[in-house]
Design a protein around this motif. Sequence first.
Motif, PDB file in Angstrom:
ATOM      1  N   LYS A  27      -8.322 -43.782 -66.720  1.00 28.11           N
ATOM      2  CA  LYS A  27      -7.637 -43.243 -65.549  1.00 28.11           C
ATOM      3  C   LYS A  27      -8.601 -42.362 -64.770  1.00 28.11           C
ATOM      4  O   LYS A  27      -9.245 -41.480 -65.329  1.00 28.11           O
ATOM      5  N   ALA A  28      -8.704 -42.623 -63.462  1.00 32.47           N
ATOM      6  CA  ALA A  28      -9.520 -41.796 -62.582  1.00 32.47           C
ATOM      7  C   ALA A  28      -8.689 -40.614 -62.096  1.00 32.47           C
ATOM      8  O   ALA A  28      -7.580 -40.795 -61.575  1.00 32.47           O
ATOM      9  N   ARG A  29      -9.211 -39.424 -62.304  1.00 29.43           N
ATOM     10  CA  ARG A  29      -8.567 -38.184 -61.843  1.00 29.43           C
ATOM     11  C   ARG A  29      -9.659 -37.213 -61.421  1.00 29.43           C
ATOM     12  O   ARG A  29     -10.819 -37.376 -61.788  1.00 29.43           O
ATOM     13  N   LEU A  30      -9.244 -36.187 -60.688  1.00 23.69           N
ATOM     14  CA  LEU A  30     -10.195 -35.121 -60.395  1.00 23.69           C
ATOM     15  C   LEU A  30     -10.433 -34.341 -61.683  1.00 23.69           C
ATOM     16  O   LEU A  30      -9.497 -33.845 -62.310  1.00 23.69           O
ATOM     17  N   ARG A  31     -11.708 -34.285 -62.092  1.00 23.59           N
ATOM     18  CA  ARG A  31     -12.082 -33.623 -63.340  1.00 23.59           C
ATOM     19  C   ARG A  31     -13.332 -32.784 -63.097  1.00 23.59           C
ATOM     20  O   ARG A  31     -14.119 -33.054 -62.194  1.00 23.59           O
ATOM     21  N   CYS A  32     -13.526 -31.821 -63.964  1.00 20.03           N
ATOM     22  CA  CYS A  32     -14.715 -30.986 -63.881  1.00 20.03           C
ATOM     23  C   CYS A  32     -15.850 -31.662 -64.658  1.00 20.03           C
ATOM     24  O   CYS A  32     -15.711 -31.902 -65.855  1.00 20.03           O
ATOM     25  N   PRO A  33     -16.956 -31.960 -63.977  1.00 22.23           N
ATOM     26  CA  PRO A  33     -18.077 -32.585 -64.673  1.00 22.23           C
ATOM     27  C   PRO A  33     -18.790 -31.615 -65.627  1.00 22.23           C
ATOM     28  O   PRO A  33     -19.539 -32.042 -66.492  1.00 22.23           O
ATOM     29  N   SER A  34     -18.498 -30.321 -65.502  1.00 22.06           N
ATOM     30  CA  SER A  34     -19.164 -29.325 -66.327  1.00 22.06           C
ATOM     31  C   SER A  34     -18.415 -29.054 -67.634  1.00 22.06           C
ATOM     32  O   SER A  34     -18.987 -29.150 -68.711  1.00 22.06           O
ATOM     33  N   CYS A  35     -17.119 -28.708 -67.516  1.00 20.15           N
ATOM     34  CA  CYS A  35     -16.371 -28.307 -68.724  1.00 20.15           C
ATOM     35  C   CYS A  35     -15.296 -29.314 -69.131  1.00 20.15           C
ATOM     36  O   CYS A  35     -14.668 -29.154 -70.178  1.00 20.15           O
ATOM     37  N   GLY A  36     -15.028 -30.332 -68.278  1.00 23.25           N
ATOM     38  CA  GLY A  36     -14.059 -31.370 -68.632  1.00 23.25           C
ATOM     39  C   GLY A  36     -12.622 -31.083 -68.238  1.00 23.25           C
ATOM     40  O   GLY A  36     -11.736 -31.899 -68.511  1.00 23.25           O
ATOM     41  N   TRP A  37     -12.358 -29.939 -67.578  1.00 22.57           N
ATOM     42  CA  TRP A  37     -10.993 -29.626 -67.152  1.00 22.57           C
ATOM     43  C   TRP A  37     -10.481 -30.735 -66.226  1.00 22.57           C
ATOM     44  O   TRP A  37     -11.227 -31.278 -65.413  1.00 22.57           O
ATOM     45  N   THR A  38      -9.186 -31.076 -66.351  1.00 16.31           N
ATOM     46  CA  THR A  38      -8.569 -32.135 -65.547  1.00 16.31           C
ATOM     47  C   THR A  38      -7.504 -31.561 -64.623  1.00 16.31           C
ATOM     48  O   THR A  38      -6.654 -30.785 -65.045  1.00 16.31           O
ATOM     49  N   HIS A  39      -7.547 -31.967 -63.365  1.00 21.73           N
ATOM     50  CA  HIS A  39      -6.479 -31.656 -62.411  1.00 21.73           C
ATOM     51  C   HIS A  39      -5.473 -32.801 -62.510  1.00 21.73           C
ATOM     52  O   HIS A  39      -5.718 -33.907 -62.039  1.00 21.73           O
ATOM     53  N   TRP A  40      -4.329 -32.546 -63.138  1.00 24.32           N
ATOM     54  CA  TRP A  40      -3.350 -33.603 -63.403  1.00 24.32           C
ATOM     55  C   TRP A  40      -2.579 -34.011 -62.168  1.00 24.32           C
ATOM     56  O   TRP A  40      -2.069 -35.120 -62.098  1.00 24.32           O
ATOM     57  N   ASN A  41      -2.442 -33.136 -61.197  1.00 26.09           N
ATOM     58  CA  ASN A  41      -1.728 -33.436 -59.958  1.00 26.09           C
ATOM     59  C   ASN A  41      -0.298 -33.919 -60.214  1.00 26.09           C
ATOM     60  O   ASN A  41       0.188 -34.867 -59.597  1.00 26.09           O
ATOM     61  N   ASN A  42       0.375 -33.254 -61.145  1.00 25.78           N
ATOM     62  CA  ASN A  42       1.759 -33.603 -61.447  1.00 25.78           C
ATOM     63  C   ASN A  42       2.688 -33.197 -60.309  1.00 25.78           C
ATOM     64  O   ASN A  42       2.395 -32.242 -59.583  1.00 25.78           O
TER      65      ASN A  42
END
Length: 179
Positions: A27-42
């Motif tokens: 699944k493609a989502r906005l994610r942080c390339p540094s720490c891996g945090w994901t913006h779920w956009n729920n």
Amino acid sequence: MKHEARFCLHCGTALALLTSDEDGGPKARLRCPSCGWTHWNNPTPVLAAVIECADRDGQLLLARNAAWPGRMFALITGFMEAGETPEEGIAREIGEETALQVDALQLIGVYDFQRMNQLIVAYHAVAHGEVRLSPELAEYKLFAPADVRCWRAGTGYALADWLRSRGHEPRFVELPPRG
């Protein structure tokens, strides 16, 4: 208008559209390339009310948002806040936006509003009191249930379901296409 997160809430790095394996597969989502945090956009939960004015012969109160162009009247809505139940939230919103006192609430249903990435939880509210609008609202109108018109989006479907539950076949207005 679409607002997206642009930076990681944990480390401040710019987010990137990255694909990762999730329970349902890649699944493609906005994610942080540094720490891996994901913006779920729920979807955001939004509360709405078909307000029946007990002290005005059961007329329905619809209001026009001050920021809206034209003269569209709709249900009272608002965002649910942390630490409150949906029932507490819609009673709060009705009080804040109209100064009406809520006597009773009954769930009408839950509706998607994908254009705004919202999930609408709609209630029938029986209320009374003197209407005093918040600055967020420009004006209100009272409608007999048989005279109110629904719209084919979000809260308009909640109003239609409530009307059907009261023996009224809803009539819809056609909104101009969004540009």
